[in-house]
Design a protein around this motif. Structure first.
Motif, PDB file in Angstrom:
ATOM      1  N   ASP A  32       0.834  -1.215   0.000  1.00  0.00           N
ATOM      2  CA  ASP A  32       0.000   0.000   0.000  1.00  0.00           C
ATOM      3  C   ASP A  32       0.865   1.261   0.000  1.00  0.00           C
TER       4      ASP A  32
ATOM      5  N   ARG B  51      -6.314  11.322   0.235  1.00  0.00           N
ATOM      6  CA  ARG B  51      -7.359  10.272   0.229  1.00  0.00           C
ATOM      7  C   ARG B  51      -6.923   9.085  -0.642  1.00  0.00           C
ATOM      8  N   VAL B  53      -5.033   6.317   0.803  1.00  0.00           N
ATOM      9  CA  VAL B  53      -4.479   5.288   1.684  1.00  0.00           C
ATOM     10  C   VAL B  53      -5.216   3.963   1.472  1.00  0.00           C
ATOM     11  N   PRO B  55      -6.272  -0.150   2.269  1.00  0.00           N
ATOM     12  CA  PRO B  55      -6.838  -0.713   3.508  1.00  0.00           C
ATOM     13  C   PRO B  55      -5.804  -1.223   4.512  1.00  0.00           C
ATOM     14  N   GLY B  58      -4.094   1.519   5.999  1.00  0.00           N
ATOM     15  CA  GLY B  58      -5.111   2.159   6.854  1.00  0.00           C
ATOM     16  C   GLY B  58      -5.182   1.513   8.226  1.00  0.00           C
ATOM     17  N   THR B  61      -2.062   2.583  10.176  1.00  0.00           N
ATOM     18  CA  THR B  61      -2.081   3.964  10.650  1.00  0.00           C
ATOM     19  C   THR B  61      -3.143   4.171  11.727  1.00  0.00           C
ATOM     20  N   ARG B 111     -17.668   9.289   4.783  1.00  0.00           N
ATOM     21  CA  ARG B 111     -16.709   9.092   3.681  1.00  0.00           C
ATOM     22  C   ARG B 111     -17.374   9.342   2.331  1.00  0.00           C
ATOM     23  N   VAL B 194       1.257   8.952   8.256  1.00  0.00           N
ATOM     24  CA  VAL B 194       0.837   7.624   7.799  1.00  0.00           C
ATOM     25  C   VAL B 194       2.046   6.698   7.642  1.00  0.00           C
ATOM     26  N   ARG B 272      -8.681   9.172   9.963  1.00  0.00           N
ATOM     27  CA  ARG B 272      -8.087   8.047   9.230  1.00  0.00           C
ATOM     28  C   ARG B 272      -9.089   7.492   8.222  1.00  0.00           C
ATOM     29  N   MET B 276      -9.124   7.403   3.613  1.00  0.00           N
ATOM     30  CA  MET B 276      -9.083   6.148   2.862  1.00  0.00           C
ATOM     31  C   MET B 276      -9.569   6.351   1.428  1.00  0.00           C
ATOM     32  N   VAL B 282     -12.733   1.757   3.979  1.00  0.00           N
ATOM     33  CA  VAL B 282     -12.995   2.209   5.350  1.00  0.00           C
ATOM     34  C   VAL B 282     -13.529   1.044   6.185  1.00  0.00           C
ATOM     35  N   GLN B 285     -10.915  -1.491   6.829  1.00  0.00           N
ATOM     36  CA  GLN B 285      -9.999  -0.918   7.819  1.00  0.00           C
ATOM     37  C   GLN B 285     -10.567  -1.081   9.233  1.00  0.00           C
TER      38      GLN B 285
END
Lengths: 51, 532
Positions: A32, B51, B53, B55, B58, B61, B111, B194, B272, B276, B282, B285
């Protein structure tokens, strides 16, 4: 209710799941990061080209 | 501090090699911050990592932010005083986060609306005034909430390194850590946050597991449970039992705070989610993070329990018993926040101690940078910018955000040195956070799921959070809710959890009544904006 037994089982299960998750996140999270930096890098390059 | 206490606190395995590991680790973090600084050109990149990131990153972080050093410290304190009964909060946190992940409760619609902050949602759903009020409440509570982070984090460092025996060390460590965080956070914004969260996740997750295994090996699995039985009795296991320091009201309060709010409404977690790449990311995550939301409490509780066992039942910890449990009633006990770091300093071997300490400092930095960034960006985006007549440029916004981060740094240093409350750190945080989240939770929930929620209802709901101030010990004493009896014991008319639950109830009632009595003229318009 046997709280001691409940907490023993919960503790072992949660720690086990966390160990598995740690390995998965370590491996796939690195992919990622690579993707994120690539996307941000492309944007950064585009911004130098002007509108 | 007397000589015996100094001698006991200075015993640690922390040495030069551990110090070197910590320095190298921090330098790597600084280099990452510098390297990604060039990507922080837009506000979306600076506070939301563009925006983009994925999963798994995510999850890293989210864990990195929420598994802060202050979390480890206050949770260990709860484990030390409450034993295994404290585990109920970890279970509630894990299950609550899982439910949010499965249903998309609140975070999914947020989101979809592509907002960067929660107050931005208030403007889209209600109006600009509600956005500004929401921003003010959020920042007031959030900044108050992080007031003790610096001090508590520094207590870990001085405890684990043996510096606690030096009188002035705590203040200097506070200044040093704060400087480090300020330089780092103002550099790269959310992107550097992140990336270092990921490094922190890797170091800390394996460090936590190895340290836990070592603690069990050293103290003995059966001995740990037997000692908790001997020291705390049934209350050390049953959270509803008398004398556990918990009880049913506390458990319900935890369902609200640790369960629903911690994951669905708390801005640093929501920030966070909003960074995403998609709503499905999300949800993924949150589902995976439910494990780390449980672990971030459970492992430190366990370490606190192990510290209790080490001090009360082993020969190596016998010199500490008199410090934490003085035999004479006129002697003051050492702050029990020190129990876990002192235990860790003696348990972990060199190198591993350095790695865990470096991971903890990284956890401290990641929580601080994330909180600084969240609160300062709310002030910029949701309070200052909406009040300007001319639109603010991106450059001006980033500059203001950076200045606010430095100002907040000065505040946490001041608050850490001068706050005099004696409540457990977790309870302090639940109360101060509650000033924001009791109202915000209700307004967000109704705002997303009940189309008749009006701006006036939202206004009343948000302001209800101010009742939570009555949960802070100095204020409780000032207004007579807590007082000292003739025998010297303290009596509380209303406990903090009771005040918290009452505040949520008041917020629900006022939001509904306000919305019904004074509805908005544009109900159709707001429901359309939610659908889009």
């Amino acid at each position: 209710m046997n709280w001691e037994l409940i907490w023993k089982v919960v503790f072992i299960v949660v720690i086990g799941m966390f160990a598995v998750m740690s390995v998965l996140v370590t491996v796939f999270g690195a992919f990622d990061i690579k993707q994120l930096l690539n996307k941000l890098g492309e944007e950064d390059d585009d911004s130098w080209l002007g509108p | 501090m007397n000589e015996a206490a100094q001698e006991a606190l200075s015993q640690t395995n922390f040495g030069v090699v551990d110090f070197t590991i910590v320095v190298v680790y921090l330098l790597i973090s600084l280099v990452i911050g510098l390297m990604v600084n060039r990507f922080a050109g837009s506000m979306e990149n600076y506070i939301g990592a563009g925006r983009k990131v994925g999963p798994w990153l995510g999850v890293a972080t989210m864990t990195g932010t929420e598994l802060g050093l202050v979390t480890v410290m206050y949770s260990a304190q709860k484990g030390f005083t409450g034993g295994f009964a404290a585990f109920h909060m970890a279970v509630i946190a894990g299950v609550g986060t899982l439910l949010v992940g499965l249903t998309g409760f609140i975070v999914g619609p947020l989101r979809r609306m592509e907002v960067l902050t929660i107050p931005e949602f208030y403007e889209k759903r209600f109006n600009r005034r509600i956005r500004v009020l929401g921003g003010v409440m959020l920042v007031f509570a959030g900044v108050l909430n992080m007031g003790l982070f610096l001090k508590v984090g520094s207590m870990f460092i001085v405890g684990v390194t043996g510096l606690a025996s030096e009188g002035e060390a705590l203040k200097w460590v506070m200044v040093g850590l704060l400087s480090l965080v300020l330089v780092y956070t103002t550099l790269g914004g959310m992107i550097s946050v992140v990336l270092t969260d990921y490094v922190q996740f890797v170091v800390l997750s394996f460090g936590l597991l190895i340290a836990t295994g070592l603690a069990i090996w050293k103290l003995g699995w059966i001995n740990i449970f037997e000692t908790v039985h001997a020291e705390l009795g049934v209350a050390g296991f049953d959270p509803t039992a008398e004398g556990a320091g918990f009880g049913w009201t506390y458990v319900f309060w935890m369902i609200v705070t640790a369960g629903l709010i911690g994951s669905a409404v708390w801005p640093t977690a929501v920030a966070r989610a909003l960074a995403m790449e998609s709503e499905s990311a999300v949800r993924k995550q949150y589902c995976w993070s439910s494990i780390s939301f449980a672990v971030r409490f459970m492992i430190p509780y366990f370490w606190g329990i192990c510290a209790l066992v080490f001090i009360t039942s082993t020969a190596e910890g016998a010199d500490l018993k008199g410090l934490f449990y003085p035999a004479e009633s006129d002697e003051s006990a050492l702050n029990n926040l020190y129990a876990m770091p002192v235990f860790m300093g003696r348990l972990l071997p060199p190198v591993l101690l350095g790695i865990v300490t470096a991971g903890m400092i990284a956890a401290f930095m990641s929580t601080h940078d994330s909180y600084f960034l969240t609160w300062s960006s709310v002030i910029t985006q949701d309070i200052v910018a909406p009040l300007q007549k001319k639109p603010m440029s991106t450059k001006a916004r980033i500059r203001l955000t950076r200045m606010l981060i430095v100002l907040m740094g000065g505040y946490v240093l001041y608050w850490g040195l001068f706050y005099k409350g004696r409540e457990d750190i977790w309870d302090y945080m639940a109360v101060t956070g509650g000033i924001y989240f009791t109202g915000a939770f209700v307004v967000l929930m109704f705002g997303v799921y009940w189309k008749r929620t009006s701006s006036f209802g939202a206004l009343l709901g948000l302001l209800s959070g101010l009742f939570m101030l009555l949960g802070l010990e100095p204020i409780q004493i000032a207004v007579g809710l807590k007082f000292q009896k003739d025998e010297g014991e303290w009596e509380e008319l209303l406990t903090s959890p009771q005040i918290g639950l009452l505040t949520v109830g008041i917020a629900v009632v006022l939001t509904i009544i306000g919305s019904l009595v004074w509805p908005d003229a544009t109900d159709e318009q707001t429901s359309e904006s939610l659908k889009s």
